[in-house]
Design a protein around this motif. Structure first.
Motif, mmCIF file in Angstrom:
data_model
loop_
_atom_site.group_PDB
_atom_site.id
_atom_site.type_symbol
_atom_site.label_atom_id
_atom_site.label_comp_id
_atom_site.label_asym_id
_atom_site.label_seq_id
_atom_site.Cartn_x
_atom_site.Cartn_y
_atom_site.Cartn_z
ATOM 1 N N ALA A 186 0.820 -1.215 0.000
ATOM 2 C CA ALA A 186 0.000 0.000 0.000
ATOM 3 C C ALA A 186 0.850 1.261 0.000
ATOM 4 N N LEU A 187 1.985 1.220 0.658
ATOM 5 C CA LEU A 187 2.848 2.398 0.711
ATOM 6 C C LEU A 187 3.530 2.670 -0.625
ATOM 7 N N THR A 188 3.502 1.703 -1.515
ATOM 8 C CA THR A 188 4.095 1.888 -2.833
ATOM 9 C C THR A 188 3.280 2.871 -3.665
ATOM 10 N N SER A 189 1.947 2.693 -3.679
ATOM 11 C CA SER A 189 1.078 3.617 -4.409
ATOM 12 C C SER A 189 -0.374 3.336 -4.061
ATOM 13 N N ASN A 190 -1.222 4.320 -4.312
ATOM 14 C CA ASN A 190 -2.657 4.147 -4.105
ATOM 15 C C ASN A 190 -3.198 3.072 -5.047
ATOM 16 N N TYR A 191 -2.674 3.010 -6.256
ATOM 17 C CA TYR A 191 -3.122 1.992 -7.206
ATOM 18 C C TYR A 191 -2.880 0.593 -6.646
ATOM 19 N N LEU A 192 -1.686 0.383 -6.092
ATOM 20 C CA LEU A 192 -1.388 -0.950 -5.560
ATOM 21 C C LEU A 192 -2.182 -1.250 -4.302
ATOM 22 N N LEU A 193 -2.476 -0.235 -3.509
ATOM 23 C CA LEU A 193 -3.330 -0.431 -2.333
ATOM 24 C C LEU A 193 -4.702 -0.922 -2.765
ATOM 25 N N VAL A 194 -5.312 -0.245 -3.725
ATOM 26 C CA VAL A 194 -6.647 -0.609 -4.176
ATOM 27 C C VAL A 194 -6.618 -1.957 -4.902
ATOM 28 N N ALA A 195 -5.630 -2.172 -5.747
ATOM 29 C CA ALA A 195 -5.524 -3.449 -6.467
ATOM 30 C C ALA A 195 -5.342 -4.604 -5.489
ATOM 31 N N THR A 196 -4.524 -4.412 -4.472
ATOM 32 C CA THR A 196 -4.315 -5.454 -3.465
ATOM 33 C C THR A 196 -5.603 -5.744 -2.711
ATOM 34 N N ALA A 197 -6.341 -4.703 -2.367
ATOM 35 C CA ALA A 197 -7.602 -4.897 -1.647
ATOM 36 C C ALA A 197 -8.586 -5.716 -2.478
ATOM 37 N N LEU A 242 -18.926 3.201 -3.239
ATOM 38 C CA LEU A 242 -18.820 2.406 -2.014
ATOM 39 C C LEU A 242 -17.406 2.413 -1.437
ATOM 40 N N VAL A 243 -16.393 2.392 -2.302
ATOM 41 C CA VAL A 243 -14.992 2.316 -1.878
ATOM 42 C C VAL A 243 -14.319 3.661 -2.182
ATOM 43 N N PRO A 244 -14.178 4.541 -1.184
ATOM 44 C CA PRO A 244 -13.629 5.879 -1.437
ATOM 45 C C PRO A 244 -12.246 5.879 -2.099
ATOM 46 N N LEU A 245 -11.406 4.894 -1.781
ATOM 47 C CA LEU A 245 -10.083 4.858 -2.408
ATOM 48 C C LEU A 245 -10.168 4.670 -3.918
#
Length: 193
Positions: free
Chosen positions: A11-22, A169-172
């Motif tokens: 998640a600390l890598t980027s917002n894209y990776l945070l959302v993709a991981t989720a 639904l998912v603000p990120l």
């Protein structure tokens, strides 16, 4: 603790990776629900809650500024902006590889948003996993199949039924301008399969 650390670092890598991981973890959890439902449900859910709590505690200081910018300054990606950078089938036929580009991919290059063709050999091998049924029976392959399908569906952005609902639904997800990048989950899944 290991899961929390992995999620936090990703998640600390980027917002894209945070959302993709989720979304990848959600897809994986759905197709492997037999492992966390039933007799082991309490233990697994407790461990997942501990991982979520640790990851949340580590990420909150980094995510709060985004939340404030989103709320106070209206810093979100509109659905119109998302539609500009959503994927299409052409992206999955496009590659920057010299071998494939000159041979056939050049005609798909116009209008594409990301080069997401995984390669002929990788596609064939993943196809073997699907056709033989291994991707459905083997729990690890089933996980990667779910991750790839989630990435594929999300990469098409507002063309995917339910994407607009998820957007609210998912603000990120409102910080994601180019949903075509979810196609990278497809590449990872093909490689794993």
């Amino acid at each position: 603790v290991g899961l929390a650390a992995a999620i936090t670092l990703q998640a600390l890598t980027s917002n894209y990776l945070l959302v993709a991981t989720a979304f990848a973890m959600t897809a994986a959890g759905i197709v492997r629900s037999d492992e966390w439902l039933g007799a082991r449900q309490r233990r697994v859910l407790a461990l997942l809650l501990v991982a979520a709590a640790i990851a949340s505690a580590a990420l909150i200081p980094f995510l709060l500024p985004y939340l404030h910018a989103q709320r106070d300054q209206g810093l979100i990606r509109s659905l119109q902006a998302v539609a500009v950078y959503q994927g299409s089938w052409r992206d999955y036929l496009t590659t920057g590889s010299r071998l494939h580009y000159d041979a056939w991919s050049v005609r798909f290059w116009v209008g594409m948003r990301a080069a997401l063709f995984p390669g002929i050999i990788a596609t064939l091998l993943a196809g073997v996993a699907l056709v033989t049924g291994h991707a459905w029976r083997d729990r690890a392959q089933r996980l990667w199949l779910a991750v790839g399908l989630a990435g594929l569906l999300l990469s098409f952005g507002t063309r995917t039924p339910g994407y607009v609902w998820l957007y609210y639904l998912v603000p990120l997800l409102q910080g994601i301008r180019a949903p075509v990048r979810f196609g990278y989950l497809v590449l990872v899944a093909v490689a794993a399969l």
